[in-house]
Design an enzyme around this catalytic site. Structure first.
Site, PDB file in Angstrom:
ATOM      1  N   HIS A  77       0.942   8.124  -5.591  1.00 48.04           N
ATOM      2  CA  HIS A  77       0.749   9.323  -4.770  1.00 48.04           C
ATOM      3  C   HIS A  77      -0.584  10.025  -5.057  1.00 48.04           C
ATOM      4  CE1 HIS A  77       4.635   9.053  -2.970  1.00 48.04           C
ATOM      5  NE2 HIS A  77       5.302   9.280  -4.094  1.00 48.04           N
ATOM      6  N   ASP A 133       7.536   1.040  -3.385  1.00 47.26           N
ATOM      7  CA  ASP A 133       8.203   2.289  -3.736  1.00 47.26           C
ATOM      8  C   ASP A 133       8.865   2.874  -2.488  1.00 47.26           C
ATOM      9  OD1 ASP A 133       7.819   4.521  -6.182  1.00 47.26           O
ATOM     10  OD2 ASP A 133       8.225   5.407  -4.228  1.00 47.26           O
ATOM     11  N   HIS A 153       8.947   5.801  -1.555  1.00 48.76           N
ATOM     12  CA  HIS A 153       8.111   6.856  -1.001  1.00 48.76           C
ATOM     13  C   HIS A 153       6.777   6.267  -0.553  1.00 48.76           C
ATOM     14  CE1 HIS A 153      10.764   8.838  -4.107  1.00 48.76           C
ATOM     15  NE2 HIS A 153      11.138   9.411  -2.974  1.00 48.76           N
ATOM     16  N   ASP A 189      12.916   3.179  -6.714  1.00 50.63           N
ATOM     17  CA  ASP A 189      13.681   4.289  -6.169  1.00 50.63           C
ATOM     18  C   ASP A 189      14.307   3.989  -4.814  1.00 50.63           C
ATOM     19  OD1 ASP A 189      11.057   4.194  -5.330  1.00 50.63           O
ATOM     20  OD2 ASP A 189      10.544   6.173  -6.095  1.00 50.63           O
TER      21      ASP A 189
END
Length: 373
Positions: free
Chosen positions: A147, A184, A186, A272
């Site tokens: 991120h 991931d 996200h 995740d």
């Protein structure tokens, strides 16, 4: 003469990365008046520390090449990050501790030096794979990185390990084309922003639609200029399980990689998307991650001579994330040291593994995007 055993899979971890100080949890701060008890930050490094302990206890450590970690230098971080941002986190790390940039990504004293260990581990793994010392590998690093954008960290990330590795591969190791396949749950917003206008790094992100960041990761975000088509977002509906991920890999990711023909594939490896994670709503099992890894290995064997670099990202279930990480490393090393998923008796009875019509439709709608690579 005693022959030295040769391993095809490298593994990197240091206990120091388990000491990352997340402080009090700004996402869910304790408040006696509201009935909220103190709790650990959701990105506390325990899940990764426990993953290493599982790797050691099961004997998997005996089947991988354990590489020592050499910290990166500031010049490596500056390959993708702005000097002002790096100076800020370095100063705060030395003086008081601080936050990476979004108010929910705290760090303590010495964090800058600790983050350099994570970057260093990523680069050492990359070099070992490119040199042919190993074919693939897994760097169990903390904190996560995907991120982090050029001028700020966010989403529990300080420095973008995967993006730094991609730029290092090109500028320092002489590779022409690099692919980043972010698994991931996200969105991989950091690499998207860093390589938005470039075609020498293909960025692919498979993620839960509008999970985090909620305003990023749309299929219509495809890069600009020379980079148009080389930023490939694959948002999957909430509830997607193993079969939806495998369908996306076979329908979109593998064809994209075959067209692009990268010299190496870097995988920001978030766990995740697992069925027990508290920060997302996908349904992948540990055995599902093994199947996904096998598909990544298959396409790597086709286009990069098997060169595959896995870098740890998210994963916030301390119970299940270690099992998922273990399954991935087992698959990379082509061994089995954990006979079965110890939580299988729970998760195998739950909904979410079979490909649903709306999941197929979401993937099929993106088939035309492959042709622009």
């Amino acid at each position: 003469m005693v022959k030295t055993k040769l391993f095809k899979t490298a593994y990197l971890w240091t206990a120091a990365m388990g000491w990352w100080d997340t402080g009090a949890d700004p996402l869910m701060p304790s408040d006696f008046r509201l009935g909220i008890a103190p709790n650990k930050h959701v990105a506390h490094p325990d899940a990764k520390r426990l993953a290493h302990e599982l790797i050691e206890v099961t004997g998997l450590l005996e089947h991988v090449e354990r590489l020592p970690i050499r910290p990166a230098r500031e010049e490596h971080v500056l390959l993708v990050h702005d000097a002002k941002y790096v100076d800020r986190v370095k100063r705060e790390s030395n003086e008081t501790g601080g936050d990476c940039g979004d108010g929910v990504s705290p760090f303590g004293l010495g964090a800058y030096d600790l983050a350099l260990k994570g970057v260093g581990a990523s680069l050492q793994l990359l070099e070992s794979v490119v040199s042919g010392k190993v074919q693939n590998g897994y760097a169990l690093v903390h904190p996560a990185g995907h991120h982090a954008e050029p001028d700020r960290g966010r989403g529990f990330c300080m420095f973008n390990n995967g993006a730094i590795a991609a730029e290092y591969a090109r500028k320092k190791l002489g590779l022409k084309k690099v692919a980043i396949v972010d698994l991931d749950v996200h969105h991989g917003n950091g690499a998207e922003k860093i390589f938005w206008e470039r075609n020498d790094v293909l960025t692919i992100s498979i993620h839960q639609d509008r999970c985090f960041p909620p305003d990023r990761g749309f299929a219509s975000s495809r890069g600009a200029g020379k980079g148009f088509g080389y930023n490939f977002n694959i948002p999957l509906p909430p509830g997607s399980g193993t079969d939806a991920y495998l369908y996306a890999l076979k329908t979109l990711v593998q064809p994209a990689l075959r067209r692009y023909k990268p010299d190496i594939i870097i995988v920001p490896s978030g766990l995740d998307a697992n069925i027990m994670d508290p920060l997302a709503r996908q349904s992948v099992t540990a055995d599902g991650f093994a199947l996904i890894t096998r598909e990544m290995m298959n396409v790597a064997n086709e286009v990069t001579k098997g060169r595959l670099v896995y870098l740890q990202e998210g994963g916030y279930s301390p119970q299940y994330t270690p099992i998922c990480i273990h399954r991935i490393i087992e698959t990379l090393a082509n061994v089995t040291t954990l006979a079965e998923d110890p939580y299988g008796y729970i998760i195998n009875t739950q909904y979410g593994q079979e490909l649903e019509p709306w999941q197929r439709a979401a993937v099929d709608a993106l088939k035309p995007h492959v042709k622009d690579i």
